[in-house]
Design an enzyme around this catalytic site. Structure first.
Site, PDB file in Angstrom:
ATOM      1  N   CYS A 293       0.850  -1.179   0.000  1.00  0.00           N
ATOM      2  CA  CYS A 293       0.000   0.000   0.000  1.00  0.00           C
ATOM      3  C   CYS A 293       0.886   1.229   0.000  1.00  0.00           C
ATOM      4  O   CYS A 293       1.703   1.418   0.892  1.00  0.00           O
ATOM      5  CB  CYS A 293      -0.912   0.004   1.227  1.00  0.00           C
ATOM      6  SG  CYS A 293      -1.988   1.443   1.272  1.00  0.00           S
TER       7      CYS A 293
ATOM      8  N   GLU B   2      -3.835   1.007  -6.160  1.00  0.00           N
ATOM      9  CA  GLU B   2      -2.789   0.145  -6.698  1.00  0.00           C
ATOM     10  C   GLU B   2      -2.632   0.513  -8.161  1.00  0.00           C
ATOM     11  O   GLU B   2      -3.575   0.987  -8.800  1.00  0.00           O
ATOM     12  CB  GLU B   2      -3.149  -1.340  -6.571  1.00  0.00           C
ATOM     13  CG  GLU B   2      -2.990  -1.895  -5.183  1.00  0.00           C
ATOM     14  CD  GLU B   2      -1.564  -1.878  -4.647  1.00  0.00           C
ATOM     15  OE1 GLU B   2      -0.589  -1.687  -5.435  1.00  0.00           O
ATOM     16  OE2 GLU B   2      -1.407  -2.055  -3.434  1.00  0.00           O
TER      17      GLU B   2
END
Length: 175
Positions: A2, A104
């Site tokens: 992340c 992402e």
């Protein structure tokens, strides 16, 4: 892994979702692009009740002599209990880093296409995390955190090989 996430839920939603005491809630503001080194909201338990705290996203172990120029924003679930950097925090300083979703970047040839991943319910949730208080030489203490990641499941592996440990139901973090 992340590297960016979003928190756009209103404070009222967070208080209700995580069963928090309204008086203990710490306002951090809605943000659609939370980046490493910024302040993040996290649910912690003081042994009596859950409360919201703000931490700097980028883990610095308490024993570090100076702030590293590269922040440790993630810790791997497979090694967090053994790595000297994270071991102590994993044993006794766990938290839920509050979010509505994360970003992402999927590779498409030479391009990286941003994708926003969120719970289909639209409810805010928490990433498993750890935190630590570090005091720089001659400075004020700062509490930092990292998000715990693991191998991606089948769905997420189409986007990235690592995934987040995401808790969609309110869960009490352990201290």
């Amino acid at each position: 892994m992340c590297g960016r996430f979003a928190l756009f839920a209103y404070m009222r939603q967070l208080i209700e979702e995580f069963g928090l005491d309204e008086e203990e809630a710490d306002e951090a503001g809605q943000r659609y692009n939370v980046a490493p080194s910024q302040r993040v909201l996290a649910v912690v338990n003081d042994g009596q009740a859950d409360r919201l705290e703000t931490f700097k996203w980028g883990f610095i172990p308490h024993w570090a002599k100076d702030e590293r120029p590269r922040y440790m924003i993630n810790a791997r679930a497979e090694t967090v209990a053994e790595k000297p950097t994270f071991r102590s925090a994993f044993r006794s300083r766990r938290c839920l880093v509050v979010a509505d979703g994360f970003y992402e970047w999927k590779r498409s040839g030479k391009l990286k296409v941003p994708m926003f991943i969120r719970d289909t319910s639209g409810r805010p949730w928490g990433f498993a995390g750890i935190y630590e208080t570090w005091t720089p030489p001659g400075g004020e203490p700062v509490t930092t955190c990292a998000i715990i990641t693991t191998e991606a499941n089948e769905v997420m592996s189409r986007v990235h090989h690592l995934s987040l440990i995401h808790i969609s139901e309110p869960t009490r973090p352990t201290t």
